[in-house]
Design a protein around this motif. Sequence first.
Motif, short mmCIF file in Angstrom:
data_model
loop_
_atom_site.label_atom_id
_atom_site.label_comp_id
_atom_site.label_asym_id
_atom_site.label_seq_id
_atom_site.Cartn_x
_atom_site.Cartn_y
_atom_site.Cartn_z
N ARG A 299 60.91 -25.54 18.11
CA ARG A 299 61.17 -26.18 16.74
C ARG A 299 62.58 -26.86 16.89
O ARG A 299 62.68 -27.94 16.44
N ALA A 300 63.71 -26.12 17.22
CA ALA A 300 65.07 -26.72 17.36
C ALA A 300 65.11 -27.81 18.28
O ALA A 300 65.76 -28.90 17.86
N ARG A 301 64.38 -27.81 19.20
CA ARG A 301 64.26 -29.00 20.08
C ARG A 301 63.82 -30.15 19.46
O ARG A 301 64.20 -31.38 19.90
N GLU A 302 62.82 -29.93 18.94
CA GLU A 302 61.93 -31.15 18.30
C GLU A 302 62.71 -31.55 17.45
O GLU A 302 62.83 -32.77 17.04
N GLN A 303 63.42 -30.75 16.31
CA GLN A 303 64.55 -31.43 15.49
C GLN A 303 65.57 -32.25 16.05
O GLN A 303 65.78 -33.13 15.45
N GLN A 305 65.47 -33.78 18.87
CA GLN A 305 64.70 -35.04 19.40
C GLN A 305 64.58 -36.08 18.35
O GLN A 305 64.88 -37.38 18.38
N HIS A 306 63.85 -35.43 16.95
CA HIS A 306 63.77 -36.57 15.91
C HIS A 306 64.86 -36.99 15.47
O HIS A 306 64.99 -38.22 14.83
N SER A 307 66.06 -36.40 15.38
CA SER A 307 67.45 -36.79 14.85
C SER A 307 68.26 -37.78 15.73
O SER A 307 69.19 -38.25 15.37
N ALA A 308 67.86 -37.40 16.99
CA ALA A 308 68.62 -38.42 18.10
C ALA A 308 68.58 -39.90 17.72
O ALA A 308 67.40 -40.47 17.35
N PRO A 309 69.56 -40.70 17.84
CA PRO A 309 69.46 -42.05 17.58
C PRO A 309 68.48 -42.80 18.71
O PRO A 309 68.37 -42.23 19.65
#
Length: 309
Positions: A299-303, A305-309
């Motif tokens: 979950r933390a990794r997905e978050q 990745q989603h927040s990366a520019p």
Amino acid sequence: MKLTHLRDVAAVAERGSLRAAARYLGVTQPAITRSIREIERELGVALFERRPKGVVLTPMGELFLRRAVSVMGEVRRAREEIDQARGLSTGQVAVALSSAAQIALLPHVLPGFRKRYPEVVLSIRAGLFPATETPLKDGELDFYVGPLPETATAKDFIVETLFENTRVIMGRHGHPLAGATSLAELTGARWISTAVTVDSRAEFGPLFERYGLPEPVVEMHVESGIAPTLAAASTDLLIMVPEQWLGFAYAPQMLIPFQIREPLPAAAICMVTRARLPLTPAAEHLGDLFRRAAMHYVRAREQRQHSAP
């Protein structure tokens, strides 16, 4: 055959002499000698070869010791399972973890385990599956968490995937190839292999072949631990390691990740247990904590990745 026979054989094998084994067990040396003779007579083979400075196992002795250790381990687990079912927080749990599992999961596992089983002794062995397969099969280890080689057999084990993984290429600060953005720019580099097996093709071959590139030259093989970091930090050798190394406290201080655009898939992180026998309550609880930690990590990794520019 009695459990004391198994205990005595294991003690003599570990201590290297009858006298040292007797001292360790708190019994007399004649009692140990008699026990060894009894079991050798029953089996019809010599378990130890007598030498001037002690004893060593014979080939038959090595076979017997492996089974003896397994039997004693299961007897210990049976006692611990009963005690833990009665609500007692005693016993021991032994696991093997890869570096990626240690970095990504262990910090999230330990607090909960120590809170639930404060008196249980936790033994953690660092390593990859090939080095832990036999101890796991023999019952010296409760389970393993880490990657598996492609040729690993699941016949004796239950394999549970915790999360899929990816890799990152790293080199020392100031490395002449630090600005590389593709695998093609690294074809002249030399590498440290950290593969699950000593066959570097399993680590590099398929990836480089996919992009029509020659297989890299491997100059060093290191299974796990801090040695790959130290080796890469003090040479121009490169390493391709699980992305969890970016979260290892010392790695960013010693190495930098290369921003390579090609995907670098890694073997999934799995939990491996024996198929035939259940875990003790304490070991099962620890396994559940690893499963929860893996879910949290994903979950933390997905978050991120989603927040990366």
